[in-house]
Write an enzyme that holds these catalytic residues in place. Structure first.
Site, PDB file in Angstrom:
ATOM      1  N   GLY A 177       0.799  -1.229   0.000  1.00 28.44           N
ATOM      2  CA  GLY A 177       0.000   0.000   0.000  1.00 28.44           C
ATOM      3  C   GLY A 177       0.833   1.282   0.000  1.00 28.44           C
ATOM      4  N   LYS A 178       2.114   1.168  -0.334  1.00 27.35           N
ATOM      5  CA  LYS A 178       3.001   2.341  -0.315  1.00 27.35           C
ATOM      6  C   LYS A 178       2.518   3.437  -1.265  1.00 27.35           C
ATOM      7  CE  LYS A 178       6.550  -0.150  -1.511  1.00 27.35           C
ATOM      8  NZ  LYS A 178       5.862  -1.455  -1.591  1.00 27.35           N
ATOM      9  N   SER A 179       2.268   3.067  -2.506  1.00 24.43           N
ATOM     10  CA  SER A 179       1.850   4.073  -3.510  1.00 24.43           C
ATOM     11  C   SER A 179       0.523   4.708  -3.115  1.00 24.43           C
ATOM     12  CB  SER A 179       1.677   3.457  -4.892  1.00 24.43           C
ATOM     13  OG  SER A 179       2.751   2.661  -5.205  1.00 24.43           O
ATOM     14  N   THR A 180      -0.402   3.885  -2.629  1.00 27.99           N
ATOM     15  CA  THR A 180      -1.722   4.400  -2.235  1.00 27.99           C
ATOM     16  C   THR A 180      -1.564   5.459  -1.139  1.00 27.99           C
ATOM     17  OG1 THR A 180      -2.644   2.224  -2.718  1.00 27.99           O
ATOM     18  CG2 THR A 180      -4.021   3.700  -1.416  1.00 27.99           C
ATOM     19  N   ASP A 207      -3.721  -2.209   7.580  1.00 25.89           N
ATOM     20  CA  ASP A 207      -4.917  -3.030   7.631  1.00 25.89           C
ATOM     21  C   ASP A 207      -6.059  -2.149   7.126  1.00 25.89           C
ATOM     22  OD1 ASP A 207      -6.950  -4.702   8.238  1.00 25.89           O
ATOM     23  OD2 ASP A 207      -6.289  -5.190  10.257  1.00 25.89           O
ATOM     24  N   ARG A 229      -5.306  -6.067  -7.748  1.00 29.07           N
ATOM     25  CA  ARG A 229      -4.738  -4.907  -8.445  1.00 29.07           C
ATOM     26  C   ARG A 229      -4.623  -5.160  -9.955  1.00 29.07           C
ATOM     27  NH1 ARG A 229       1.014  -2.508  -6.515  1.00 29.07           N
ATOM     28  NH2 ARG A 229       1.766  -4.138  -7.911  1.00 29.07           N
ATOM     29  N   ARG A 286       2.677   0.560 -16.307  1.00 29.70           N
ATOM     30  CA  ARG A 286       1.320   0.007 -16.170  1.00 29.70           C
ATOM     31  C   ARG A 286       0.352   1.028 -16.748  1.00 29.70           C
ATOM     32  NH1 ARG A 286       2.491  -1.095  -9.866  1.00 29.70           N
ATOM     33  NH2 ARG A 286       3.764  -2.964 -10.117  1.00 29.70           N
ATOM     34  N   ARG A 327       7.063 -11.382  -6.456  1.00 23.52           N
ATOM     35  CA  ARG A 327       6.754 -10.359  -5.457  1.00 23.52           C
ATOM     36  C   ARG A 327       6.433 -10.996  -4.106  1.00 23.52           C
ATOM     37  NH1 ARG A 327       6.550  -7.348  -9.829  1.00 23.52           N
ATOM     38  NH2 ARG A 327       6.472  -5.073  -9.602  1.00 23.52           N
TER      39      ARG A 327
END
Ligand SMILES: Nc1nc2c(ncn2[C@@H]2O[C@H](COP(=O)(O)OP(=O)(O)O)[C@@H](O)[C@H]2O)c(=O)[nH]1
Ligand SMILES: Nc1ncnc2c1ncn2[C@@H]1O[C@H](COP(=O)(O)OP(=O)(O)O)[C@@H](O)[C@H]1O
Length: 193
Positions: free
Chosen positions: A16-19, A172, A137, A44, A148
């Site tokens: 969830g880093k990019s989010t 979470d 995703r 992408r 990954r």
């Protein structure tokens, strides 16, 4: 180095880093600047060259590395990734707090530099949930997904070692993880403007 401390976000692919990062940059315009990495992986849908990554080839990137243009670089899931000196300089020149998104190898390399960032690990609640999020995703082939997950298992173990990260956030509930991230960054910036 002078100026505000940069922020390194790391953690498994799909954690969830990019989010979190995109949300943070959007909610705090003019505060944070993203260090745009180079990568040899394909863009992408929706990703922009020069914004999400500098998409490049192995040959060109290797030449840059050989010329000393990179702070760090690593091989991840069959592709090259790296932080150029220019990527960090660009953010500093705008007087923004530099945010870097790098894997665990990048964390190790950056620790050998004088960048002196705060190291934050974003972790998924479990490997099963991580797999589900990566599948949902719909960006990976089965092969790149498995690579990954393999890297994620190593990352999840290493993030538990004392001293590697300043903070570990379990992503979470997204809103709760985001609040936690904001609190930490506020604290750091107050200590050292
Ligand atoms: N060492 C290093 N890792 C990077 C860099 N840029 C991205 N990564 C990491 O490469 C991994 C794969 O990134 P990406 O292909 O965008 O996939 P995603 O994490 O699944 O969205 C992630 O763990 C990123 O943190 C970089 O400049 N250096
Ligand atoms: N707390 C969360 N709950 C459910 N889904 C999430 C959460 N955080 C992120 N996601 C979703 O999980 C996927 C992976 O997140 P992403 O930000 O791309 O991870 P990373 O940048 O670490 O690879 C995305 O589809 C994202 O929308």
């Amino acid at each position: 180095m002078s100026g505000p401390r940069p922020v390194v976000l790391s953690g498994p692919s799909g954690a969830g880093k990019s989010t979190l990062l995109k949300k943070l940059m959007k909610d705090h315009e003019g505060v944070f600047g993203f260090s745009v990495s180079h990568t040899t992986r394909n863009p992408r849908p929706g990703e922009e060259d020069g914004k999400d990554y500098h998409f490049t080839t192995r040959e060109v990137m290797q030449e840059g590395i050989d010329n000393g243009e990179f702070i760090e670089n690593a091989e991840f899931s069959g592709n090259m990734y790296g932080t150029s000196k220019a990527a960090v300089e660009d953010v500093r020149a705008k007087n923004l707090i530099c945010i870097l998104d790098v894997d665990i190898q990048g964390v190790r390399r950056i620790k050998e530099t004088d960048l002196n960032p705060i190291y934050i690990s974003i972790q998924p609640p479990s490997i099963e949930i991580l797999e589900q999020r990566l599948r949902d995703r719909q960006t990976e082939t089965e092969d790149s997904l498995q690579k990954r997950l393999e890297a994620a298992r190593i990352d999840m173990e290493l993030s538990k070692e004392p001293g590697v990260f300043d903070v570990v956030i379990i992503n979470d509930d997204l809103e709760r993880a985001y609040e936690e991230l904001k609190d930490i960054l506020n604290e750091v910036n107050q200590k050292k403007p």
